[in-house]
Design a protein around this motif. Structure first.
Motif, mmCIF file in Angstrom:
data_model
loop_
_atom_site.group_PDB
_atom_site.id
_atom_site.type_symbol
_atom_site.label_atom_id
_atom_site.label_comp_id
_atom_site.label_asym_id
_atom_site.label_seq_id
_atom_site.Cartn_x
_atom_site.Cartn_y
_atom_site.Cartn_z
ATOM 1 N N ARG A 263 0.838 -1.192 0.000
ATOM 2 C CA ARG A 263 0.000 0.000 0.000
ATOM 3 C C ARG A 263 0.877 1.247 0.000
ATOM 4 N N ARG B 227 5.688 3.292 -0.811
ATOM 5 C CA ARG B 227 4.895 2.063 -0.823
ATOM 6 C C ARG B 227 5.469 1.083 0.199
ATOM 7 N N TYR C 276 -3.946 0.448 -2.512
ATOM 8 C CA TYR C 276 -3.476 -0.909 -2.266
ATOM 9 C C TYR C 276 -3.174 -1.587 -3.599
ATOM 10 N N TYR C 277 -1.989 -2.189 -3.653
ATOM 11 C CA TYR C 277 -1.516 -2.852 -4.854
ATOM 12 C C TYR C 277 -1.310 -4.336 -4.597
ATOM 13 N N GLY D 222 -3.695 -0.936 -8.618
ATOM 14 C CA GLY D 222 -4.029 -0.335 -7.328
ATOM 15 C C GLY D 222 -5.507 -0.034 -7.164
#
Length: 122
Positions: free
Chosen positions: A37, A44, A93-94, A115
Motif C-alpha cells: 500500500r 509504498r 493498495y496494490y 491499485g
C-alpha cells in the motif's frame, strides 16, 4: 501475468473491506502473491504475502491481527480481508506477483496491479 485489483472504497473507522486481485495467466498458482500500500506522501510499503501453497503467509506488524490474506488458485484470485480499519490504513493498495525472494520488499515481485484506493474516514 496481468493483475487487476478491486474492492476499495470509503469505509468508516472500525469497518471492514475485502480486496480482490484477479490474475490472468495459467501460472498464477506458482507465484507468491503480495499486497502493498502507498499512503499519500509516503513510500509504498508491504502489507501481506501468501505463498503458492497458501500455507505460508506473512503480515506487516501494522496490520497483523486485523488483516487476512488468502488465495483461490482455481479462480486465479488473491484476497485481502481487512477488519477494524483505521484512518491510517488509508492508501492505494496494490497486489503483486513474484517468483524470486525478498517477498517483504517490492523487488521480490515482477508483476503489479494498478491499485485500488481504500479510504478510512468518518
Amino acid at each position: 501475468v496481468q493483475l487487476q485489483a478491486s474492492g476499495g472504497g470509503l469505509v468508516q473507522p472500525g469497518g471492514s473491506l475485502r480486496l480482490s486481485c484477479a490474475a490472468s495467466g495459467r501460472t498464477f498458482s506458482s507465484y507468491t502473491m503480495g499486497w502493498f500500500r502507498q499512503a499519500p506522501g509516503k513510500r509504498r510499503e508491504f502489507v501481506a504475502l501468501i505463498g503458492w501453497r497458501s500455507s505460508s503467509t506473512g503480515y506487516a506488524d501494522s496490520v497483523k491481527g486485523r488483516v487476512t490474506i488468502s488465495r483461490d488458485n482455481a479462480k486465479n484470485t488473491v484476497y485481502l480481508q481487512m477488519n477494524s480499519l483505521k484512518p491510517e490504513d488509508t492508501a492505494v493498495y496494490y497486489c503483486a506477483a513474484g517468483s524470486g525472494s525478498d517477498y517483504h520488499l517490492e523487488r521480490g515481485y515482477e508483476y503489479w496491479g494498478q491499485g485500488t484506493l481504500v479510504t478510512v474516514s468518518s
